[in-house]
Design a protein around this motif. Sequence first.
Motif, PDB file in Angstrom:
ATOM      1  N   ALA A  67       0.837  -1.203   0.000  1.00 53.88           N
ATOM      2  CA  ALA A  67       0.000   0.000   0.000  1.00 53.88           C
ATOM      3  C   ALA A  67       0.870   1.250   0.000  1.00 53.88           C
ATOM      4  CB  ALA A  67      -0.929   0.003   1.207  1.00 53.88           C
ATOM      5  N   ILE A  68       0.329   2.311  -0.591  1.00 57.23           N
ATOM      6  CA  ILE A  68       1.001   3.615  -0.630  1.00 57.23           C
ATOM      7  C   ILE A  68       0.041   4.638  -0.047  1.00 57.23           C
ATOM      8  CG2 ILE A  68       2.022   5.378  -2.103  1.00 57.23           C
ATOM      9  CD1 ILE A  68       2.539   3.027  -4.129  1.00 57.23           C
ATOM     10  N   LEU A  69       0.487   5.333   0.981  1.00 56.30           N
ATOM     11  CA  LEU A  69      -0.345   6.280   1.722  1.00 56.30           C
ATOM     12  C   LEU A  69       0.065   7.715   1.420  1.00 56.30           C
ATOM     13  CD1 LEU A  69      -2.253   7.226   4.079  1.00 56.30           C
ATOM     14  CD2 LEU A  69      -0.291   6.847   5.613  1.00 56.30           C
ATOM     15  N   GLU A  70      -0.938   8.572   1.196  1.00 57.44           N
ATOM     16  CA  GLU A  70      -0.735  10.021   1.211  1.00 57.44           C
ATOM     17  C   GLU A  70      -1.693  10.599   2.252  1.00 57.44           C
ATOM     18  OE1 GLU A  70       0.089  13.782  -1.757  1.00 57.44           O
ATOM     19  OE2 GLU A  70      -1.009  12.053  -2.544  1.00 57.44           O
ATOM     20  N   PHE A  71      -1.147  11.367   3.199  1.00 56.69           N
ATOM     21  CA  PHE A  71      -1.861  11.790   4.411  1.00 56.69           C
ATOM     22  C   PHE A  71      -1.844  13.312   4.482  1.00 56.69           C
ATOM     23  CE2 PHE A  71      -1.739  11.715   9.322  1.00 56.69           C
ATOM     24  CZ  PHE A  71      -3.105  11.516   9.421  1.00 56.69           C
ATOM     25  N   LEU A  72      -2.991  13.940   4.185  1.00 50.40           N
ATOM     26  CA  LEU A  72      -3.028  15.380   3.924  1.00 50.40           C
ATOM     27  C   LEU A  72      -4.245  16.052   4.567  1.00 50.40           C
ATOM     28  CD1 LEU A  72      -2.321  15.399   0.074  1.00 50.40           C
ATOM     29  CD2 LEU A  72      -0.702  16.005   1.861  1.00 50.40           C
ATOM     30  N   PRO A  73      -4.185  17.392   4.707  1.00 50.07           N
ATOM     31  CA  PRO A  73      -5.371  18.135   5.127  1.00 50.07           C
ATOM     32  C   PRO A  73      -6.210  18.642   3.951  1.00 50.07           C
ATOM     33  CG  PRO A  73      -3.480  19.580   5.176  1.00 50.07           C
ATOM     34  CD  PRO A  73      -2.973  18.232   4.714  1.00 50.07           C
ATOM     35  N   TYR A  74      -5.803  18.356   2.715  1.00 49.93           N
ATOM     36  CA  TYR A  74      -6.316  19.079   1.562  1.00 49.93           C
ATOM     37  C   TYR A  74      -7.568  18.492   0.908  1.00 49.93           C
ATOM     38  CZ  TYR A  74      -1.769  21.342   1.893  1.00 49.93           C
ATOM     39  OH  TYR A  74      -0.663  22.019   2.340  1.00 49.93           O
ATOM     40  N   ARG A  75      -8.428  17.830   1.667  1.00 52.20           N
ATOM     41  CA  ARG A  75      -9.750  17.430   1.205  1.00 52.20           C
ATOM     42  C   ARG A  75      -9.675  16.476   0.008  1.00 52.20           C
ATOM     43  NH1 ARG A  75     -13.912  20.623   3.320  1.00 52.20           N
ATOM     44  NH2 ARG A  75     -15.193  20.015   1.527  1.00 52.20           N
ATOM     45  N   LYS A  76      -9.756  15.189   0.302  1.00 49.75           N
ATOM     46  CA  LYS A  76      -9.668  14.147  -0.713  1.00 49.75           C
ATOM     47  C   LYS A  76     -10.777  14.254  -1.760  1.00 49.75           C
ATOM     48  CE  LYS A  76     -12.561  10.957   1.918  1.00 49.75           C
ATOM     49  NZ  LYS A  76     -13.752  11.263   1.121  1.00 49.75           N
ATOM     50  N   SER A  77     -11.949  14.786  -1.359  1.00 52.85           N
ATOM     51  CA  SER A  77     -13.102  14.776  -2.257  1.00 52.85           C
ATOM     52  C   SER A  77     -13.081  15.899  -3.276  1.00 52.85           C
ATOM     53  CB  SER A  77     -14.404  14.855  -1.437  1.00 52.85           C
ATOM     54  OG  SER A  77     -14.537  13.732  -0.605  1.00 52.85           O
ATOM     55  N   ASP A  78     -12.519  17.054  -2.887  1.00 49.96           N
ATOM     56  CA  ASP A  78     -12.575  18.186  -3.809  1.00 49.96           C
ATOM     57  C   ASP A  78     -11.343  19.092  -3.737  1.00 49.96           C
ATOM     58  OD1 ASP A  78     -12.997  19.698  -1.406  1.00 49.96           O
ATOM     59  OD2 ASP A  78     -15.147  19.351  -1.584  1.00 49.96           O
ATOM     60  N   GLY A  79     -10.303  18.661  -3.026  1.00 51.79           N
ATOM     61  CA  GLY A  79      -9.093  19.474  -2.929  1.00 51.79           C
ATOM     62  C   GLY A  79      -7.995  18.992  -3.859  1.00 51.79           C
ATOM     63  N   VAL A 104      -5.787   9.788   2.627  1.00 53.25           N
ATOM     64  CA  VAL A 104      -6.461  10.015   3.902  1.00 53.25           C
ATOM     65  C   VAL A 104      -6.399  11.492   4.271  1.00 53.25           C
ATOM     66  CG1 VAL A 104      -6.544   9.380   6.346  1.00 53.25           C
ATOM     67  CG2 VAL A 104      -5.807   7.694   4.648  1.00 53.25           C
ATOM     68  N   ASP A 105      -7.543  12.049   4.710  1.00 53.27           N
ATOM     69  CA  ASP A 105      -7.577  13.427   5.208  1.00 53.27           C
ATOM     70  C   ASP A 105      -7.209  13.463   6.685  1.00 53.27           C
ATOM     71  OD1 ASP A 105      -8.221  14.799   2.918  1.00 53.27           O
ATOM     72  OD2 ASP A 105     -10.374  14.807   3.282  1.00 53.27           O
ATOM     73  N   LEU A 106      -6.451  14.495   7.080  1.00 54.16           N
ATOM     74  CA  LEU A 106      -6.078  14.664   8.474  1.00 54.16           C
ATOM     75  C   LEU A 106      -7.313  14.882   9.350  1.00 54.16           C
ATOM     76  CD1 LEU A 106      -3.025  17.109   8.418  1.00 54.16           C
ATOM     77  CD2 LEU A 106      -3.031  14.640   8.139  1.00 54.16           C
TER      78      LEU A 106
END
Length: 664
Positions: free
Chosen positions: A37-49, A71-73
């Motif tokens: 698996a490869i994870l990206e972990f951000l605050p930038y809104r997975k749905s529309d960011g 994943v969103d923070l």
Amino acid sequence: MIKVKEIRHDWITLPDGTRLAFRAWLPDNAVLQPVPAILEFLPYRKSDGTVVRDELTMAQTAAQGYACIRVDLRGCGESEGFFDDEYSAQELQDGCDVIAWIAAQDWCDGNLGMVGISWGGFNSLQIAALKPPALKAIITQCSTDDRYNRDIHFEGGCLLNDNMGWAAFFWAYAQARSPDPLLIDQDWKAVWLDRLDNMPQLATPWLSHQTRDEYWQHGSVCEDYSAIEIPVYAIGGWSDGYRDTVFNLLTHLSGPKKGLIGPWAHKYPNIAFPNPKIDYVKESVRWWDRWLKQIDNKIDQEAALQYYLQDSVAPQTDYDFRAGTWVSEPNWPSPNTHLQTWHLSPQGLSTEQQLTDHSVSIYSPQTTGLDGGSFCVGIRIDMEQPGDQRADDAGSLVFDSETLSEEMPIAGQIAAQFALSSDKPQANLVVRVSDVHPNGEVTRITYGVLNLTHRDSHETPEALIPGHEYDVSMTLNAMAYVIPKGHKLRVAVSTAYWPLIWPNPEQATLSFNTQKCSITVPLNQHPTISENIPAYDKPVTFDGKELAASESKRVVHKDYKTGITTLETREDFGCQFYESAQSDIQFIMDQQQSVHHSDPLSAKNEIKVQVDMGREGWRTTIKGHYVMTCDKENFYLQVQWQAYQDQTLIFSKYFNDTIKRNFI
């Protein structure tokens, strides 16, 4: 090609019961044949960011046999809880818990990589240092190893105007937007209002920590590079403010490591500008194959660093394409580097040191720097590159070489040495190195800034003794650029660089003993051409439609009556409808940065930001207004937040903060 299925939205439950929202792309048969698996972990809104780059890059990577998880923070997008700050202890612990959760899923074989650009690049380094067992390798892009000295808040002990600019942008881009009512099982409006009421106003804490204290040391992996033991691929761009990190990681990490620097701004290499782009998915999958699947593809035996050696170019505020050559280095620091020292003198630059002392002085107008471009190219729409430097050179001490009889291929970090004195206890030193074209145009190659009270330490600054001569060293930002035969090398020195850095309380005059002033330039006169860069020319597209076009401006106004000069910028990112989110977004940011040419206390930074988003039955607006001013003792921040539902104001909050200046 492996068939891919998408999980549009689901939840990861953390040990404390908080649920984080995620989106994923998995090989269709991953449950029967588990994959890394490869994870990206951000605050930038997975749905529309980050939806455009996610749908482009993650789906393609999943088709190569990987589960890609976005994943969103905590407290961002649809994730529960409250966001607290950049790279907080809570965020990093959540990241470790997310990794453990993913590793335990039946579609994962227990091996994880972590990837990210900017925020995700930062926390991938920081989480790697915490050694979660399932994390086996990372790719970090446009990131930093030092949160104080190499980030968007401070540089060289100087306060960046982007400290407040980023706070305003981040509030509107990630913090303050409403969760999507279709994706949460709670009262979305109650969740949104609760989040807004508990939201930190980040410009104030960032500005309050003006030295490299424990606040910034937390999450700065340069505190202990040895904590990172897993393989690291570091990627950057010459147009990005974080490019030095690639060199630092290659120099200090002891485990497997690799570096890549293109001509790019703050973007993934497959969607970056200026061109040429590269096939980022192909290159990244090679890294993952080696360290997550244990495929012996020899990537770990290739050159440690590949970089784009840029050809000379006329100054422009935007480039579609940068001509140049891909170069490889077997190791870094490079055995191919030849150091050439140029001495400053009243006659200009020379490879011969002058024999007698000579003093020259500079008292720069506070408007020097208006053609400096942006710290972090790629956040705005356009016009972010430095323009022709002649206007800024007029407010600087300028030292030119003779016309070059052979080309000068600069590759690395230029070091500068000065013997100087100040007539004030505080002063800023700005050094720019440029390419002077035969027709007089001047292209900035690189620059460096230093708050001279930080000359010995970013932890414990000390006032200058007026009139006392100091030996000062500084390192400019890394660059790879060829100055052609027939051009000239220029060094320009100033005491101001507005609006990149905030002025000192008093306008200082710096005096230099040129007999002891020099720059040392790293040259690669026999570069090894790289043949391992996968070219990529596919256009960037997204699943949706443009409802309104983007618009931008960057205009300088000079009021001859008041003496105030204002840089006005507008970034209207247009309105896009995203098919996967079934919603539209319009983001607008207006900024005015003003200063009087001889009054550093006149400096003012004002930002208005607005986001309209939603769909039929769910329509929201947020508005932020940020103003920063100062006097000799303090900074003043005034911030107002507003939130609207269907054009009705439902939330308002005001901050009025005074922050004491500490040698800045």
